[in-house]
Design a protein around this motif. Structure first.
Motif, PDB file in Angstrom:
ATOM      1  N   GLY A   1     -56.578  12.125  25.396  1.00 20.82           N
ATOM      2  CA  GLY A   1     -56.652  10.825  24.457  1.00 20.82           C
ATOM      3  C   GLY A   1     -55.781  11.192  23.144  1.00 20.82           C
ATOM      4  O   GLY A   1     -55.328  10.350  22.773  1.00 20.82           O
ATOM      5  N   VAL A   2     -55.845  12.279  22.776  1.00 16.80           N
ATOM      6  CA  VAL A   2     -54.883  12.570  21.616  1.00 16.80           C
ATOM      7  C   VAL A   2     -53.275  12.403  21.989  1.00 16.80           C
ATOM      8  O   VAL A   2     -52.854  11.792  21.190  1.00 16.80           O
ATOM      9  N   ALA A   3     -53.012  12.887  23.157  1.00 23.22           N
ATOM     10  CA  ALA A   3     -51.713  12.404  23.619  1.00 23.22           C
ATOM     11  C   ALA A   3     -51.574  10.820  23.694  1.00 23.22           C
ATOM     12  O   ALA A   3     -50.258  10.610  23.324  1.00 23.22           O
ATOM     13  N   PHE A   4     -52.320  10.282  24.122  1.00 19.79           N
ATOM     14  CA  PHE A   4     -52.469   8.726  23.981  1.00 19.79           C
ATOM     15  C   PHE A   4     -52.168   8.270  22.819  1.00 19.79           C
ATOM     16  O   PHE A   4     -51.356   7.310  22.409  1.00 19.79           O
ATOM     17  N   VAL A   5     -52.848   8.527  21.826  1.00 22.84           N
ATOM     18  CA  VAL A   5     -52.804   8.363  20.448  1.00 22.84           C
ATOM     19  C   VAL A   5     -51.437   8.599  19.932  1.00 22.84           C
ATOM     20  O   VAL A   5     -50.758   7.834  19.120  1.00 22.84           O
ATOM     21  N   GLN A   6     -50.657   9.521  20.167  1.00 23.08           N
ATOM     22  CA  GLN A   6     -49.311   9.958  19.764  1.00 23.08           C
ATOM     23  C   GLN A   6     -48.404   8.930  20.160  1.00 23.08           C
ATOM     24  O   GLN A   6     -47.601   8.361  19.365  1.00 23.08           O
ATOM     25  N   LYS A   7     -48.617   8.606  21.511  1.00 15.64           N
ATOM     26  CA  LYS A   7     -47.718   7.409  21.965  1.00 15.64           C
ATOM     27  C   LYS A   7     -48.022   6.100  21.179  1.00 15.64           C
ATOM     28  O   LYS A   7     -47.125   5.337  20.961  1.00 15.64           O
ATOM     29  N   VAL A   8     -49.051   5.740  21.028  1.00 15.39           N
ATOM     30  CA  VAL A   8     -49.693   4.584  20.273  1.00 15.39           C
ATOM     31  C   VAL A   8     -48.826   4.799  18.899  1.00 15.39           C
ATOM     32  O   VAL A   8     -48.133   3.445  18.434  1.00 15.39           O
ATOM     33  N   ALA A   9     -49.049   5.823  18.360  1.00 17.12           N
ATOM     34  CA  ALA A   9     -48.531   5.993  17.007  1.00 17.12           C
ATOM     35  C   ALA A   9     -46.954   5.808  16.973  1.00 17.12           C
ATOM     36  O   ALA A   9     -46.434   4.929  15.969  1.00 17.12           O
ATOM     37  N   HIS A  10     -46.154   6.349  17.805  1.00 24.83           N
ATOM     38  CA  HIS A  10     -44.750   5.840  18.030  1.00 24.83           C
ATOM     39  C   HIS A  10     -44.334   4.445  18.134  1.00 24.83           C
ATOM     40  O   HIS A  10     -43.432   4.077  17.481  1.00 24.83           O
ATOM     41  N   ALA A  11     -45.143   4.129  18.922  1.00 20.40           N
ATOM     42  CA  ALA A  11     -44.938   2.388  19.253  1.00 20.40           C
ATOM     43  C   ALA A  11     -45.335   1.686  18.011  1.00 20.40           C
ATOM     44  O   ALA A  11     -44.414   0.744  17.569  1.00 20.40           O
ATOM     45  N   ALA A  12     -46.517   2.160  17.320  1.00 18.48           N
ATOM     46  CA  ALA A  12     -46.601   1.391  16.238  1.00 18.48           C
ATOM     47  C   ALA A  12     -45.686   1.558  14.859  1.00 18.48           C
ATOM     48  O   ALA A  12     -45.252   0.725  14.405  1.00 18.48           O
ATOM     49  N   GLU A  13     -45.247   2.893  14.854  1.00 19.00           N
ATOM     50  CA  GLU A  13     -44.292   3.118  13.773  1.00 19.00           C
ATOM     51  C   GLU A  13     -42.993   2.229  14.094  1.00 19.00           C
ATOM     52  O   GLU A  13     -42.215   1.738  13.124  1.00 19.00           O
ATOM     53  N   ALA A  14     -42.464   2.347  15.409  1.00 19.27           N
ATOM     54  CA  ALA A  14     -41.320   1.649  15.647  1.00 19.27           C
ATOM     55  C   ALA A  14     -41.706  -0.072  15.638  1.00 19.27           C
ATOM     56  O   ALA A  14     -40.538  -0.766  15.133  1.00 19.27           O
ATOM     57  N   ALA A  15     -42.741  -0.522  15.683  1.00 18.49           N
ATOM     58  CA  ALA A  15     -43.085  -1.922  15.404  1.00 18.49           C
ATOM     59  C   ALA A  15     -43.480  -2.204  14.000  1.00 18.49           C
ATOM     60  O   ALA A  15     -43.513  -3.375  13.417  1.00 18.49           O
ATOM     61  N   ASP A  16     -43.678  -1.051  13.072  1.00 19.56           N
ATOM     62  CA  ASP A  16     -44.004  -1.214  11.678  1.00 19.56           C
ATOM     63  C   ASP A  16     -45.172  -2.088  11.759  1.00 19.56           C
ATOM     64  O   ASP A  16     -45.339  -2.846  10.658  1.00 19.56           O
ATOM     65  N   HIS A  17     -46.223  -1.606  12.575  1.00 20.52           N
ATOM     66  CA  HIS A  17     -47.396  -2.477  12.676  1.00 20.52           C
ATOM     67  C   HIS A  17     -48.340  -1.577  13.353  1.00 20.52           C
ATOM     68  O   HIS A  17     -48.343  -1.040  14.425  1.00 20.52           O
ATOM     69  N   HIS A  18     -49.505  -1.092  12.391  1.00 18.10           N
ATOM     70  CA  HIS A  18     -50.072   0.047  12.606  1.00 18.10           C
ATOM     71  C   HIS A  18     -51.738  -0.286  12.825  1.00 18.10           C
ATOM     72  O   HIS A  18     -52.211  -0.992  11.961  1.00 18.10           O
TER      73      HIS A  18
END
Length: 97
Positions: A39-56
């Motif tokens: 679950g934490v690994a999934f959150v890390q992936k989402v965090a990277h995608a969110a940062e790239a999109a500048d939408h959190h």
């Protein structure tokens, strides 16, 4: 500024991405991972995608369950294409967790 999704656009998204729902004016989904670390690994992936999109998203981790909540604040706290795109991406990222 981003325009809110129309009701038809939102319904189309929800029918294409099972598990997502509208709660309190936000796109929300709870993912259940195979383990806490997955679950934490999934959150890390989402965090990277969110940062790239500048939408959190708002992210809540509780043992193996990860809840994402998405809304666009600068659109008056409405659900926009930004939210739908990040939600769709999160759904794809979850495969294997």
């Amino acid at each position: 500024m981003h325009a809110p999704l129309s009701e038809a656009e939102l319904k189309a998204f929800l029918s294409s991405y099972p598990g997502w729902a509208v709660q309190d004016g936000m796109l929300v989904r709870t993912f259940e991972a195979s383990s806490f670390l997955s679950g934490v690994a999934f959150v890390q992936k989402v965090a990277h995608a969110a940062e790239a999109a500048d939408h959190h998203p708002d992210i809540d981790i509780r043992w193996r369950k990860v809840t994402l909540r998405l809304v666009t604040h600068d659109a008056g706290n409405a659900i926009t294409a930004l939210d739908a795109q990040l939600a769709a991406g999160a759904s794809r990222l979850f495969v294997g967790h």
